[in-house]
Design an enzyme around this catalytic site. Structure first.
Site, PDB file in Angstrom:
ATOM      1  N   ASP A 149       0.857  -1.179   0.000  1.00 39.10           N
ATOM      2  CA  ASP A 149       0.000   0.000   0.000  1.00 39.10           C
ATOM      3  C   ASP A 149       0.898   1.234   0.000  1.00 39.10           C
ATOM      4  O   ASP A 149       2.079   1.163   0.368  1.00 39.10           O
ATOM      5  CB  ASP A 149      -0.869  -0.049   1.262  1.00 39.10           C
ATOM      6  CG  ASP A 149      -1.657   1.227   1.483  1.00 39.10           C
ATOM      7  OD1 ASP A 149      -2.321   1.686   0.543  1.00 39.10           O
ATOM      8  OD2 ASP A 149      -1.587   1.760   2.608  1.00 39.10           O
ATOM      9  N   ASP A 176      -0.294   5.040   0.868  1.00 46.06           N
ATOM     10  CA  ASP A 176      -0.571   6.054   1.887  1.00 46.06           C
ATOM     11  C   ASP A 176      -0.453   5.482   3.293  1.00 46.06           C
ATOM     12  O   ASP A 176      -1.031   4.438   3.605  1.00 46.06           O
ATOM     13  CB  ASP A 176      -1.976   6.633   1.684  1.00 46.06           C
ATOM     14  CG  ASP A 176      -2.101   7.361   0.365  1.00 46.06           C
ATOM     15  OD1 ASP A 176      -1.738   8.542   0.307  1.00 46.06           O
ATOM     16  OD2 ASP A 176      -2.532   6.731  -0.626  1.00 46.06           O
TER      17      ASP A 176
END
Length: 309
Positions: free
Chosen positions: A98, A100
Site C-alpha cells: 500500500d 498512503d
C-alpha cells in the site's frame, strides 16, 4: 553443531529499538518462548545489533504458532515488533505494498484537501474508511467530489511540499529487489502520486486510481472502476501469475481495511502501523520500529541489507 533454522517448523523474530540491548532482547525472547511452547528450540540468533534496531530470532517446533505470537506481542508490547512464521520460503519474491501511511507518511488525499480548506472534514472520512467503517469505493467518490475545482498545480505542490517516504522504504525495496524480488506499489490513492512515489522508492510497477480533470482543474470524479480492496487482491494474484509465482511467495503490507484481502492472501501479510482490524488479520505487525523490520522478519541480517537513505 547448531541445527539450522530450517530444521525447525517456525521462527520467531523480535525487532526492537536500539536502546534495548541485544542481550536483554535475546533473554526476553527465550523466556517468553519457554513459557509459551514446550517444543524443541534452536539457540537465539542475532540479525541486527549494531545499527538502528536490535533484531534477534529463535527457531523452534511450535505446537501453536498463534499462541506464540500472542505471548510474544504481550511480552514485548511497546518495546518491539514480533513475527512468528514458517521457516519454509521465508524470503518472498513479490513485494506488494500500500502507499498512503505505509510507504509514505501521509494520506495524499487528505493533504490535497488541505489546499481546498477541507482537510479536517476529509481526514475524518479517510479515518473511518481505513477502519473499515465505510465502504471504500463510495467513501473515495465522496472525498474526491469535494475537491472539484481544485487547480491541477496543487497536485505538484502537494507532492513536492507534503509527501515524504516512510523510514526504511527505500531499504526494504532495494534489498528485496537485490535478491530477485519484484516490487509493486498498489494504492487506493492516485496514479499521479503512485508513479512519482513508486519511482522515488524504487518500485518496479505501480497501480492506483485516476483523478479526472478538465485540463485545468479537478472535476471531482475518479475513473471507474475504483481500485479498492478486491482490486488490490487481484493485483497481487495477477502479478504473482505473471512472475510464475503464487500468493504464498508474496509479502503484502498495508495499514487500512482496503488492504485486508491482499494481506490475508499473501504468504506473509504485514500490518504497518495499522488499524486494529488489520493488525488482527495479519501474520505480524509493525508498530514500534520501521519498514526495515519486514526484512528482519524474513531472516535478513544487517550484512545482507542494501541500506538506502
Amino acid at each position: 553443531m547448531d541445527r539450522k533454522t530450517t530444521d525447525f517448523s517456525h521462527v520467531a523474530v523480535v525487532v526492537a529499538r536500539a536502546d534495548k540491548s541485544l542481550q536483554q532482547i535475546g533473554d526476553r525472547l527465550e523466556k517468553a518462548l519457554a513459557a509459551a511452547d514446550q517444543g524443541e528450540k534452536a539457540p537465539v540468533r542475532m540479525l541486527s545489533g549494531e545499527r538502528e534496531f536490535t533484531a534477534v530470532e529463535q527457531a523452534g517446533n511450535f505446537a501453536d504458532a498463534q499462541k506464540v505470537r500472542e505471548v510474544l506481542e504481550a511480552a514485548f508490547k511497546g518495546d518491539a515488533d514480533v513475527c512468528v512464521s514458517s521457516t519454509n520460503d521465508r524470503r518472498k519474491n513479490l513485494l506488494i505494498c500500500d502507499m498512503d501511511s505505509t510507504i509514505i507518511q501521509q494520506e495524499c488525499l487528505d493533504e490535497l484537501a488541505d489546499f481546498a480548506g477541507l482537510k479536517a472534514e476529509i481526514s475524518a472520512i479517510t479515518e473511518r474508511a481505513m477502519r473499515g467503517e465505510l465502504e471504500f469505493e463510495s467513501a473515495l467518490r465522496e472525498r474526491v467530489g469535494k475537491l472539484a475545482g481544485l487547480d491541477l498545480s496543487r497536485l505538484d505542490q502537494c507532492y513536492r511540499e507534503r509527501i515524504t517516504l516512510m523510514p526504511g522504504a527505500k531499504t526494504l525495496v532495494a534489498t528485496m529487489k537485490a535478491k530477485g524480488a519484484h516490487a509493486m506499489l498498489v494504492s487506493g490513492g492516485f496514479t499521479y502520486f503512485t508513479s512519482r512515489i513508486g519511482e522515488a522508492a524504487g518500485f518496479d510497477t505501480h497501480r492506483g486510481n485516476t483523478l479526472l480533470d478538465d485540463g485545468n482543474t479537478l472535476t471531482g470524479k475518479v475513473a471507474e472502476p475504483i481500485l479498492g480492496r478486491e482490486a488490490k487482491l487481484a493485483a497481487l494474484n495477477e502479478q504473482a501469475a505473471a512472475l510464475d509465482l503464487s500468493a504464498s511467495d508474496a509479502l503484502a503490507m498495508g495499514d487500512g481495511a482496503n488492504d485486508l484481502a491482499m494481506i490475508e492472501a499473501a504468504g506473509l501479510g504485514i500490518a504497518y502501523r495499522a488499524k486494529p482490524v488489520v493488525a488482527a488479520a495479519s501474520d505480524c505487525a509493525i508498530a514500534v520500529t520501521d519498514l526495515t523490520a519486514a526484512l528482519y522478519f524474513q531472516g535478513y541480517t544487517d550484512s545482507e541489507i542494501v541500506w538506502k537513505h
